[in-house]
Write an enzyme that holds these catalytic residues in place. Structure first.
Site, PDB file in Angstrom:
ATOM      1  CB  ILE A 245      -0.938  -0.113   1.126  1.00 13.47           C
ATOM      2  CG1 ILE A 245      -1.895  -1.332   1.181  1.00 13.47           C
ATOM      3  CG2 ILE A 245      -1.805   1.176   1.305  1.00 13.47           C
ATOM      4  CD1 ILE A 245      -2.904  -1.250   2.546  1.00 13.47           C
ATOM      5  N   PRO A 246       1.328   1.951  -1.262  1.00 17.78           N
ATOM      6  CG  PRO A 246       1.065   2.730  -3.313  1.00 17.78           C
ATOM      7  CD  PRO A 246       0.405   1.657  -2.370  1.00 17.78           C
ATOM      8  CB  CYS A 247       1.442   5.245   2.968  1.00 16.42           C
ATOM      9  SG  CYS A 247       2.691   4.473   3.685  1.00 16.42           S
ATOM     10  CG  HIS A 248       6.317   4.708  -1.074  1.00 12.35           C
ATOM     11  ND1 HIS A 248       5.725   3.566  -0.902  1.00 12.35           N
ATOM     12  CD2 HIS A 248       6.632   4.711  -2.193  1.00 12.35           C
ATOM     13  CE1 HIS A 248       5.615   2.726  -1.865  1.00 12.35           C
ATOM     14  NE2 HIS A 248       6.358   3.628  -2.802  1.00 12.35           N
TER      15      HIS A 248
END
Length: 280
Positions: A245-248
């Protein structure tokens, strides 16, 4: 390159990024960076090529404030990108590899009561991770520096669950994904603990393409709650699934990278690495 080598290379890259950030006013040269991480300029150049597939000079451009601002300016909204990409496009979105399912109210409220969670470890291009899964899918991924603390953190998230150190097909899927093998016929299933609002935010994150960035405000607009930027930031900060889950890929509107549960240096490294994969 095997997992251990990538992990070790990342540690040195992280040292280089931290040095660059601390000394950005004087624009350190390749020689300065190499000396700081105790390598010759030749070996420093090779390190960046092996880890990111690009030169130190280009990598530094990918993690610069001006580059982040340019990405935000040229990127379309998530809705427009999703519409244009479509399921048959060669540039499929991240969400096609990952499917998210929320835990039941009982599982959510009762600290994972009745769940049997297996966990294992893997070295990645951005450090070691702990991977945990229920029988329905991956419930937790976190970057760790200490395995005991990693397990304690996992147990704290599901205080009433049963735990076993073991590997399953879900764990293998994550390893393959982190190693760049994204051609599996089956998407990685996530079985996550979150509120309805958090799930909505995390689903929006899955739609941000590789190499692109979004802001907290635009995520809030996408989920139909434009005044909820602060709540969106809180939900992103609670993301239980590192990298998948690419919160970056969410940064401040100013272009500043901002905070990250697993450290701003790692966030910067991931953003730079992902840009290096798509920019010739």
């Amino acid at each position: 390159m095997n997992e251990k080598e990538r992990h070790w290379n990342y540690e040195r890259i992280a040292q280089a990024i931290a040095f660059i950030k601390d000394n950005f006013d004087r624009q350190p040269s390749l020689q300065d960076i190499a000396a700081h991480i105790h390598l010759s300029p030749f070996h420093c150049q090779r390190l960046f090529h092996e880890w990111a597939g690009t030169t130190p000079k280009k990598f530094l451009q990918y993690i610069s404030l001006s580059h982040a601002k340019s990405l935000l300016q040229k990127s379309e909204s998530i809705s427009e990108t999703t519409f244009k990409t479509g399921l048959s496009s060669s540039s499929r979105l991240h969400e096609l590899f990952v499917k998210l399912e929320g835990m039941t109210p009982h599982e959510y409220r009762n600290g994972g009561e009745g769940l049997v969670i297996t966990y294992d470890y893997a070295d990645t291009s951005f450090g070691e991770i702990i991977i945990a899964a229920t029988e329905k899918g991956i419930c937790h991924i976190a970057f760790i520096t200490d395995r005991d603390n990693g397990v304690k953190n996992l147990e704290g998230r599901f205080p009433n669950a049963s735990f076993k150190e073991s590997s399953s097909p879900f764990h293998h899927q994550v390893r393959n994904f982190m190693n760049g093998e994204k051609d599996s016929k089956e998407p990685i299933k996530l079985h996550v603990k979150g509120t309805a609002f958090q799930l909505k935010v995390w689903e929006a994150l899955l739609q941000i393409p590789l190499g692109e960035l979004e802001t907290y405000g635009r995520i809030a607009e996408h989920i139909g709650n434009p005044k909820a930027s602060r709540a969106v930031g809180t939900a992103i900060g609670s993301n239980p699934i590192a990298y998948l889950i690419p919160c970056h890929r969410v940064i401040q509107a100013s272009g500043i990278v901002g905070g990250y549960m697993w450290g701003p240096t790692r966030k910067t490294a991931i953003i730079g690495w992902e840009n290096a994969q798509i920019i010739p």
